[in-house]
Write a protein that holds these residues in place. Structure first.
Motif, short mmCIF file in Angstrom:
data_model
loop_
_atom_site.label_atom_id
_atom_site.label_comp_id
_atom_site.label_asym_id
_atom_site.label_seq_id
_atom_site.Cartn_x
_atom_site.Cartn_y
_atom_site.Cartn_z
N HIS A 1 57.24 108.57 -59.16
CA HIS A 1 56.93 109.13 -60.48
C HIS A 1 56.35 108.06 -61.43
N ILE A 2 55.48 107.24 -60.87
CA ILE A 2 54.80 106.19 -61.65
C ILE A 2 53.47 106.72 -62.15
N THR A 3 53.19 106.51 -63.42
CA THR A 3 51.89 106.89 -63.96
C THR A 3 51.03 105.63 -64.11
N MET A 4 49.72 105.81 -63.94
CA MET A 4 48.83 104.66 -63.98
C MET A 4 47.55 105.00 -64.73
N ASP A 5 47.08 104.04 -65.50
CA ASP A 5 45.77 104.12 -66.16
C ASP A 5 44.98 102.90 -65.70
N ARG A 6 43.76 103.12 -65.17
CA ARG A 6 42.98 102.03 -64.57
C ARG A 6 41.57 102.05 -65.11
N ALA A 7 41.02 100.85 -65.39
CA ALA A 7 39.63 100.76 -65.86
C ALA A 7 39.12 99.34 -65.67
N VAL A 8 37.79 99.21 -65.68
CA VAL A 8 37.12 97.91 -65.60
C VAL A 8 36.61 97.56 -66.99
N TYR A 9 36.91 96.35 -67.46
CA TYR A 9 36.54 95.92 -68.80
C TYR A 9 35.66 94.68 -68.73
N THR A 10 34.78 94.55 -69.71
CA THR A 10 34.02 93.31 -69.89
C THR A 10 34.34 92.76 -71.27
N LYS A 11 34.22 91.43 -71.38
CA LYS A 11 34.57 90.77 -72.63
C LYS A 11 33.55 91.09 -73.72
N VAL A 12 34.03 91.35 -74.92
CA VAL A 12 33.15 91.63 -76.05
C VAL A 12 32.56 90.30 -76.54
N GLN A 13 31.21 90.26 -76.65
CA GLN A 13 30.54 89.05 -77.11
C GLN A 13 30.48 89.02 -78.63
N HIS A 14 30.66 87.83 -79.18
CA HIS A 14 30.60 87.67 -80.64
C HIS A 14 29.15 87.57 -81.08
N ASP B 1 45.04 97.40 -64.89
CA ASP B 1 45.91 98.54 -64.56
C ASP B 1 47.08 98.56 -65.53
N LYS B 2 47.41 99.77 -66.00
CA LYS B 2 48.57 99.96 -66.88
C LYS B 2 49.51 100.95 -66.21
N PHE B 3 50.74 100.54 -65.97
CA PHE B 3 51.72 101.37 -65.27
C PHE B 3 52.91 101.68 -66.17
N MET B 4 53.45 102.91 -66.01
CA MET B 4 54.74 103.27 -66.58
C MET B 4 55.64 103.58 -65.40
N VAL B 5 56.67 102.75 -65.22
CA VAL B 5 57.52 102.81 -64.03
C VAL B 5 58.94 103.19 -64.43
N PRO B 6 59.45 104.30 -63.88
CA PRO B 6 60.85 104.67 -64.15
C PRO B 6 61.79 103.54 -63.74
N ALA C 1 48.77 105.98 -53.35
CA ALA C 1 48.90 107.28 -54.01
C ALA C 1 50.26 107.91 -53.71
N GLU C 2 50.71 107.76 -52.46
CA GLU C 2 52.00 108.32 -52.06
C GLU C 2 53.15 107.65 -52.81
N MET C 3 53.05 106.30 -52.97
CA MET C 3 54.11 105.58 -53.66
C MET C 3 54.18 105.98 -55.14
N PHE D 1 58.46 98.81 -57.05
CA PHE D 1 57.14 98.64 -57.66
C PHE D 1 56.78 97.15 -57.79
N MET D 2 57.69 96.33 -58.28
CA MET D 2 57.40 94.91 -58.49
C MET D 2 57.19 94.19 -57.16
N LYS D 3 57.93 94.60 -56.13
CA LYS D 3 57.75 93.99 -54.82
C LYS D 3 56.34 94.24 -54.30
N ARG D 4 55.87 95.50 -54.43
CA ARG D 4 54.53 95.84 -53.96
C ARG D 4 53.45 95.17 -54.81
N THR D 5 53.70 95.11 -56.11
CA THR D 5 52.74 94.48 -57.01
C THR D 5 52.55 93.01 -56.66
N ASN D 6 53.63 92.33 -56.35
CA ASN D 6 53.53 90.91 -55.99
C ASN D 6 52.76 90.70 -54.69
N ILE D 7 52.94 91.62 -53.73
CA ILE D 7 52.18 91.54 -52.48
C ILE D 7 50.69 91.67 -52.77
#
Length: 288
Positions: free
Chosen positions: A275-288, A191-196, A268-270, A203-209
């Motif tokens: 006014h927080i924007t989020m980018d979310r995705a699932v990634y797998t490691k690139v094999q050599h 997850d990538k967040f931009m937090v005012p 979603a409400e929070m 935001f950090m309190k909820r993230t830690n929970i």
């Protein structure tokens, strides 16, 4: 990826097979007559020499009845010739040009121990491994148990690790195995967040929970969080949660939603309210 991981897991399972599992029939009690024992031992050693020359090296399993007792019991309970053949015939089939060479032959009482080396090219599937057309050298020790001039049981200790390494299934440096295993099926939920600036504390309190909760879920491996602050005071936060596989991640998502409902939290409400924007995705490691 799954196929590669299955190869590794199966290969590791092969390495864990105890030496006695090749085959073990009933073991006769040695005769107290020394002269008879010596004669029997010589005969038994001759039987083993013929077994390697006439059966294994000529791939002629049709004459096994001359060497193997009907009382022989294979590792899966097969009796007689079928019990003996069930393990060794697949090896000869996978390596049709295999040559078995006896390097030492020792007998005592009803037992004959054989030190051997073999060499062959894998031209057909061997266990789970497709044909590699690689030449493989192996060495090992076999112990055969006799009764009334025929084999009633056997133990085999080959160099399983060496074979798997030569076939390319396992690395030469087996210390690299954990790294190989962890990279094959693991997924990273990022997850990538931009937090005012004004929303940073909530935001950090909820993230830690959330981070503490996911650590209690099956399939969780580790999580990391990275933050930076731009010139306007906005917080940029990246969280990375690593899971054993995609299935574990999916189940974790379901548990997280249940946790949110029980906690009365609406993500979603929070995000909208702060006014927080989020980018979310699932990634797998690139094999050599």
């Amino acid at each position: 990826m799954k196929s590669a991981l299955n190869h590794i897991r199966t290969s590791l399972a092969i390495l864990m097979i105890p030496a006695a599992s090749f085959a073990q029939g009933s073991r006769p009690i040695s005769s107290p007559n020394k002269t008879t024992d010596n004669m029997n031992t010589r005969h038994n050693k001759e039987i083993i020499s013929r077994l390697y020359d006439e059966v294994l090296n000529k791939n002629n399993f049709s004459i096994l009845e001359e060497f193997v007792s009907e009382n022989y019991i294979g590792p899966k309970g097969e009796k007689g010739v079928a019990g003996f053949e069930s393990n060794i015939a697949p090896v000869n089939k996978a390596f049709p040009d295999i040559i078995w060479q006896i390097t030492e032959l020792v007998g005592e009482g009803d037992k004959v121990a054989v030190s051997w080396i073999s060499e062959g090219t894998q031209q057909n599937q061997f266990l789970h491994i497709p044909a590699t057309h690689k030449k493989v050298n192996n060495n090992g020790l076999s112990i055969y148990y006799f009764k009334e001039g025929k084999i009633v049981g056997s133990r085999l200790q080959p160099d399983r690790l060496g074979v798997l390494q030569q076939l390319g299934v396992l690395p030469q440096d087996i210390s690299k195995l954990p790294a190989i295993q962890e990279s094959l099926e693991q997924v990273r939920f990022i997850d990538k967040f931009m937090v005012p600036a004004a929303a940073k504390d909530e935001f950090m309190k909820r993230t830690n929970i959330n981070r503490q909760f996911i650590k209690t879920l099956p399939g969780f491996i580790e999580d990391e969080a990275y933050t930076s602050t731009d010139k306007d005071g906005n917080l940029h936060c990246v969280t990375i949660a690593t899971w054993e596989n995609a299935g574990a991640l999916q189940k974790a998502k379901e548990k997280v939603q249940e946790f949110y409902q029980k906690d009365g939290f609406d993500p979603a409400e929070m995000l909208k309210r702060l006014h927080i924007t989020m980018d979310r995705a699932v990634y797998t490691k690139v094999q050599h």
